[in-house]
Design a protein around this motif. Structure first.
Motif, mmCIF file in Angstrom:
data_model
loop_
_atom_site.group_PDB
_atom_site.id
_atom_site.type_symbol
_atom_site.label_atom_id
_atom_site.label_comp_id
_atom_site.label_asym_id
_atom_site.label_seq_id
_atom_site.Cartn_x
_atom_site.Cartn_y
_atom_site.Cartn_z
ATOM 1 N N GLU A 64 0.902 -1.201 0.029
ATOM 2 C CA GLU A 64 -0.026 0.001 0.012
ATOM 3 C C GLU A 64 0.859 1.368 0.026
ATOM 4 O OE1 GLU A 64 -2.665 0.067 3.155
ATOM 5 O OE2 GLU A 64 -3.423 -2.285 2.840
ATOM 6 N N CYS A 68 -3.425 3.354 -0.520
ATOM 7 C CA CYS A 68 -3.826 2.668 -1.663
ATOM 8 C C CYS A 68 -3.063 1.256 -2.095
ATOM 9 C CB CYS A 68 -3.930 3.539 -2.789
ATOM 10 S SG CYS A 68 -4.911 4.970 -2.448
ATOM 11 N N GLN A 69 -3.971 0.319 -2.253
ATOM 12 C CA GLN A 69 -3.190 -1.127 -2.734
ATOM 13 C C GLN A 69 -2.538 -0.859 -3.839
ATOM 14 O OE1 GLN A 69 -5.047 -4.596 -1.109
ATOM 15 N NE2 GLN A 69 -4.075 -5.766 -2.906
#
Length: 507
Positions: A64, A68-69
């Motif tokens: 991440e 956000c991955q």
């Protein structure tokens, strides 16, 4: 970023066949943080960073960035996501200017058009922001290692890196250059850059890192803030042992010892990778360790190879036990009591595709006659002796028939050192003895060298690691551009003083 860390790796695993390089590793990097990643060779540091830089793909786990991955299928994808990596061996074009290297692949302006003036301005603007003095028109290959490293950092920052990975960044820097680098890193962190600092030099880790994570056998063992974790706890987490000693190696000195090695005004011709020697003079006494310090490329390799006969002397004299050996070949010097542990054990120290027995007894086959193959020379007695040496030097291998390339770096180095010390040399030339060796094995190797000095062996220690020089040496000579520029007693000098001499500063 809504309180999310700049980077989070969760449960990251990666296997190569049966070898699990990373096993459910967790790692978090905050904005404006310098986070050190430490561990012995094979602990999984390099694999983890290659996953982060898009070189390898994880078998499982998540990455991440700012909450956000993210999928990183390539280094280009990593760069697009603000990740930059400064490798231990720089990725610069030596014949290019600084500005050309900084902007290479990320030139501004119209596609296909390169503006030297625009590249120089962007380089100067970025350098000024960081407080760096660089000449954008300088040819990169003519710069010092420390300056090239700064160019590497400018290059990744020019591409917009918010996460900076530094792999062994101080390996060949002087103390002064290390201090300058640390100032730069702190300035970058103050601007919000997250920095992953990979190093085996624990004093430097504790000097620069805000947080420290330890990997062992592919797993996260411990993590904590610099004030929450001790050096002893880090070493124990790295090695799985609580008895590893990191201080000066204790040895008994000998004030009236004779000289075992004398070098008088030794000069050599220039080699491809090192400065030629220029009238080098030094003496090693029985039972003493004389350290040779210097930034790599200033004559250390030339000195070691000239002493053992691999590089010819242009002028000067080499004496072993008072007898001249300047014109002797390698074999005659070894017969006269000179041992040699080369800086590259793979190239010069071991038969990588040969057995432990072959590597161990290699120096003992002189005078046994000629054989069509090596097998007749390896009598049962020699194989038994090799097994005994393996036990004495704590070499971990299935048996003496194991191939050398199947062993760890520490076990390989133990074999090389064992072969030399078991010949009871009067003088040992010891070049970069712990490069690529784990902390636990380093302590063992140091102990064996100390035992040799107790028996009267004089040691010339050539090392790019100042910590090693200070832990082992009685005296230190410094090489700069192939000349001895200083000779100082270890106990009454400092790393900073040695560092100034390494940079050629005389005032």
């Amino acid at each position: 970023m809504n309180g999310e860390p700049l980077l989070r790796l969760s449960g990251v695993s990666k296997a190569f066949g049966a070898v699990k390089a990373n096993d459910a590793v967790d790692f978090t990097l905050e904005s404006a943080q310098i986070h050190a990643l430490v561990g012995e060779n094979g602990a999984g540091k390099t694999t983890l960073m290659r996953i982060l830089y898009g070189v390898h793909q994880p078998d499982s786990g998540t990455i991440e960035i700012a909450g956000c991955q993210t999928h990183l299928p390539s280094p280009a994808a990593a760069i697009e996501n603000g990740i930059g990596m400064v490798h231990q061996h720089f990725m610069l074009v030596p014949s290019f200017t600084v500005a050309e290297n900084v902007t290479l692949g990320a030139e501004s302006g119209k596609p296909g058009l390169y503006s030297a003036a625009r590249a120089a301005k962007r380089t100067l603007d970025l350098a000024a922001r960081l407080g760096l003095a660089v000449d954008p028109e300088a040819i990169t290959g003519t710069l010092t290692v420390a300056t090239q490293q700064k160019v590497e950092i400018l290059k990744v920052l020019h591409r917009g890196a918010r996460i900076l990975i530094l792999d062994e960044p101080t390996a060949v820097l002087t103390p002064q250059e290390t201090h300058e680098l640390f100032t730069l890193l702190r300035n970058l962190a103050a601007e919000g850059t997250g920095i992953i600092f990979i190093s085996h030099k624990l004093p430097e880790v504790f000097a620069i890192a805000d947080r420290i994570t330890v990997l062992r056998q592919g797993r996260t063992i411990t993590t904590g803030g610099r004030g929450e974790i001790s050096t002893e706890a880090v070493v124990a987490a790295m090695t799985g042992r609580s008895d590893v000693h990191l201080g000066r190696v204790k040895r008994s000195g000998r004030s009236d010892a004779p000289a075992v090695l004398e070098v008088k005004e030794l000069s050599t011709d220039r080699t491809v990778s090192d400065s030629p020697l220029d009238q080098v003079s030094l003496t090693v006494y029985a039972g003493e360790i004389l350290g040779v310090a210097g930034v790599e490329g200033n004559g250390q390799t030339a000195l070691a190879e000239a002493l053992v006969g691999l590089t010819a002397a242009r002028s000067g004299v080499i004496l072993l036990g008072g007898e001249p050996v300047t014109d002797d070949n390698v074999r005659r010097r070894r017969d006269r009591g000179l041992g040699f542990v080369p800086e590259d054990r793979h190239l010069q120290g071991l038969p990588l595709h040969g057995s432990v027995t072959e590597a161990t007894v290699a120096g003992r086959l002189r005078g046994t006659g000629r054989f069509a193959t090596l097998a007749p020379a390896l009598s049962r007695g020699r194989r038994v002796w090799a097994e005994a040496v393996m036990d004495k030097y704590a070499v971990t291998a299935a048996d003496s028939s194991a191939r050398c390339d199947s062993l760890s770096g520490g076990n390989q180095q133990k074999i090389v050192l064992a072969r030399e010390l078991e010949d009871n040399p009067a003088c040992l030339v010891l070049a970069q003895p712990t490069r690529g060796v784990d902390i636990g094995a380093i302590e063992f190797l140091y102990g064996k060298v100390a035992e040799a000095t107790h028996r009267g062996c004089g040691v010339l220690l050539v090392s790019a690691d100042l910590d090693e020089i200070f832990r082992l040496s009685d005296r230190i000579v410094v090489l700069f551009k192939g000349r001895v520029v200083a000779e100082l007693p270890t106990l009454t000098t400092t790393r900073e003083e040695i560092g100034r001499h390494m940079m050629g500063v005389t005032a």
